[in-house]
Design an enzyme around this catalytic site. Structure first.
Site, PDB file in Angstrom:
ATOM      1  N   ARG A   1       4.733  -8.179  75.494  1.00 30.66           N
ATOM      2  CA  ARG A   1       5.345  -6.959  74.937  1.00 30.66           C
ATOM      3  C   ARG A   1       6.124  -7.319  73.679  1.00 30.66           C
ATOM      4  O   ARG A   1       6.855  -8.313  73.652  1.00 30.66           O
ATOM      5  CB  ARG A   1       6.289  -6.322  75.951  1.00 30.66           C
ATOM      6  CG  ARG A   1       7.157  -5.183  75.378  1.00 30.66           C
ATOM      7  CD  ARG A   1       8.088  -4.630  76.423  1.00 30.66           C
ATOM      8  NE  ARG A   1       9.022  -3.649  75.894  1.00 30.66           N
ATOM      9  CZ  ARG A   1      10.299  -3.868  75.622  1.00 30.66           C
ATOM     10  NH1 ARG A   1      10.812  -5.087  75.810  1.00 30.66           N
ATOM     11  NH2 ARG A   1      11.071  -2.913  75.158  1.00 30.66           N
TER      12      ARG A   1
ATOM     13  N   ARG B   1      20.351   5.910  67.266  1.00 27.84           N
ATOM     14  CA  ARG B   1      21.118   4.666  67.182  1.00 27.84           C
ATOM     15  C   ARG B   1      22.253   4.822  66.177  1.00 27.84           C
ATOM     16  O   ARG B   1      22.158   5.599  65.221  1.00 27.84           O
ATOM     17  CB  ARG B   1      20.223   3.485  66.762  1.00 27.84           C
ATOM     18  CG  ARG B   1      19.319   2.959  67.857  1.00 27.84           C
ATOM     19  CD  ARG B   1      18.587   1.699  67.442  1.00 27.84           C
ATOM     20  NE  ARG B   1      17.779   1.187  68.534  1.00 27.84           N
ATOM     21  CZ  ARG B   1      18.224   0.317  69.447  1.00 27.84           C
ATOM     22  NH1 ARG B   1      19.472  -0.155  69.353  1.00 27.84           N
ATOM     23  NH2 ARG B   1      17.460  -0.088  70.423  1.00 27.84           N
TER      24      ARG B   1
ATOM     25  N   LYS C   1       6.877   5.910  78.287  1.00 30.88           N
ATOM     26  CA  LYS C   1       8.121   5.409  78.869  1.00 30.88           C
ATOM     27  C   LYS C   1       8.973   6.596  79.326  1.00 30.88           C
ATOM     28  O   LYS C   1       9.305   7.478  78.528  1.00 30.88           O
ATOM     29  CB  LYS C   1       8.880   4.557  77.849  1.00 30.88           C
ATOM     30  CG  LYS C   1       8.158   3.282  77.452  1.00 30.88           C
ATOM     31  CD  LYS C   1       8.907   2.521  76.375  1.00 30.88           C
ATOM     32  CE  LYS C   1      10.251   2.032  76.848  1.00 30.88           C
ATOM     33  NZ  LYS C   1      10.964   1.257  75.801  1.00 30.88           N
TER      34      LYS C   1
ATOM     35  N   THR D   1      13.210  -3.016  83.159  1.00 26.70           N
ATOM     36  CA  THR D   1      14.627  -3.083  82.783  1.00 26.70           C
ATOM     37  C   THR D   1      15.476  -3.905  83.745  1.00 26.70           C
ATOM     38  O   THR D   1      15.645  -3.557  84.913  1.00 26.70           O
ATOM     39  CB  THR D   1      15.270  -1.691  82.619  1.00 26.70           C
ATOM     40  OG1 THR D   1      14.391  -0.837  81.879  1.00 26.70           O
ATOM     41  CG2 THR D   1      16.593  -1.829  81.875  1.00 26.70           C
TER      42      THR D   1
END
Length: 468
Positions: free
Chosen positions: A33, A70, A216, A274
């Site tokens: 990944r 962000r 996701k 995670t």
């Protein structure tokens, strides 16, 4: 088979040499990944190039940023400390730096999506603010706890519906680069609906790309619209980091169970992700809680589990993969005598024949399932019935071989020239299976044949007879 549950490992360009990638593969990694949020074009290209040199069988997955919020870089480049009760401002100002008195974010419309009383979580919840007032396009925040803010940290607003575009300009650029580099999967972040998946697919279609979309799930909207997202996607990643901020933490285990179950029923791969072995970033051994977390994902029969910082920046990357693989093998061995083949969730012929192939393990003692894989459909259906014997997929296309790296219990063999069926290569592959100790010549096996649209026949025979 070393294990049935697959492992996705995050790799950074600072540590991606061929020998390192081979050591991760030997330890149990199936998919590399790459996180585009922390990756330059040159670094991305280096990882893909070295992965291909390390092994043709390893898949590469690009993780896009998606509709992500962000903070901007800190003005002085140094962390900013906040204490409980401190106040500051929040502004949607992508071009300005973040300071102690004003936190700026890359999404210009964020303040318009807020309301008084809403919580704003930064850096995976390390900083928690409450919106006290909104005026002139700026929100006034009050800190609910002590914390430190570094540059470019993720922002979550639990319960709020943010009107961000599904695919950013940077995402489009990175997806185009991924296509040029022959990447296998796009893991798209913060998927909220099937429309988000369709927007990514439109980008892929415009390039004639065959890359597969892994959606996701990491916010409440994604959970609420899970069924439509699943239908539109190749597979699902349960991204529990941001999801655990967006919804109450105690709800995550139930959500994970629900999503894994639905993915299996839909014959689509599911990744649990995670902080699975987070302590191994700094320590050579995991905590007991982490071992239990990994084991639980295997007990649920997830197709794959993912390592992030453990392999990207951790001190013990190979050990982390080895640890996850050992846990998977141990749990899988304990499931052999308790397995129950799921009922059919559809009426497709491929589903029926795949289920019968898995049942043959229990009814006539088959030791492996062999399947022709033109697009990988049959192999994915076999995987969804979660048998205890290995599934061997004979592929005529490199992409198909790599797509199956996310399917439970499937080992894919490439039979030579792309798209061309060669009997001689099939016989050679069967001999490789024997040489690798996966099956013996007199073992009874299930063999599914078919076409691009799936399986059309099932044969139960001795392995040696398939070579005649």
């Amino acid at each position: 088979m070393k294990k049935f549950t697959k492992i996705v490992a995050t790799v950074a360009d600072r540590r991606c040499d061929v020998d390192f990638l081979r050591s991760l593969e030997e330890a149990g990694m199936n998919v590399v990944r790459v996180n585009s949020a922390h990756m330059s074009e040159e670094g991305f290209a280096a990882i893909v190039r070295n992965t291909r040199e390390a092994s043709d069988a390893l898949a590469v997955m690009l993780d896009t940023k998606g509709p992500e919020v962000r903070t901007t870089p800190n003005a002085e480049g140094a962390p900013i400390a906040f204490a409980e009760g401190d106040t500051t401002e929040l502004a949607g100002d992508p071009d300005s730096p973040t300071t102690r008195t004003r936190i700026c974010v890359n999404y210009a419309g964020l303040v318009a999506d807020l309301e008084v009383g809403r919580h704003v979580m930064i850096d995976d919840g390390e900083l928690d603010f409450t919106v006290e007032a909104i005026e002139g396009g700026v929100a006034r925040l009050r800190a609910n706890s002590d914390g430190v803010l570094d540059s470019r940290k993720g922002v979550n607003v639990p319960g709020a519906e943010l009107h961000l575009p599904a695919v950013s300009d940077r995402d489009r650029h990175m997806i185009a680069l991924a296509e040029r580099l022959d990447v296998d999967f796009i893991a798209h972040s913060f998927v909220r609906s099937a429309a988000d998946v369709a927007e990514v697919q439109t980008v892929l279609d415009s390039m004639g790309s065959s890359m597969k979309i892994i959606s996701k799930i990491e916010n409440q909207q994604g959970v609420d619209n899970f069924d439509e997202i699943l239908e539109a996607s190749y597979g699902i990643m349960i991204a529990r980091g941001d999801l655990g901020i967006e919804v109450a933490a105690e709800l995550i285990p139930g959500m994970q169970t629900m999503m894994v179950r639905k993915c299996i029923a839909a014959h689509k791969p599911v990744i649990v992700a995670t902080q699975m072995l987070h302590s191994m970033i700094e320590h050579p051994r995991p905590t007991r809680a982490e071992v239990s977390d990994v084991a639980n994902a295997v007990y649920q029969r997830a197709d794959a589990m993912m390592l992030s910082g453990e392999t990207a920046v951790g001190r013990y990357p190979v050990e982390a993969v080895e640890t996850m693989a050992r846990i998977a093998r141990e749990v899988e061995s304990s499931l052999v005598n308790t397995s129950r083949v799921p009922e059919m969730s559809d009426r497709r012929v491929t589903s029926f024949l795949s289920r019968q192939a898995v049942l043959s393990e229990f009814m006539v003692g088959t030791r492996a399932i062999l399947a022709e894989a033109y697009r990988g459909l049959t192999a994915r259906f076999i995987a969804s019935y979660r048998g205890n014997v290995p599934t061997i997929a004979f592929c005529y296309n490199r992409h198909v071989q790599r797509w199956l790296t996310l399917s439970y219990g499937v080992t894919a063999y490439f039979l030579g020239r792309d798209g061309i069926r060669e009997r001689s290569r099939l016989v050679e592959a069967i001999k490789e299976l024997v040489a690798d100790g996966i099956v013996e010549p007199l073992d009874r096996v299930a063999y599914l044949t078919g076409s691009d649209s799936g399986a059309t026949s099932l044969r139960i025979d001795l392995l040696s007879n398939l070579c005649d």
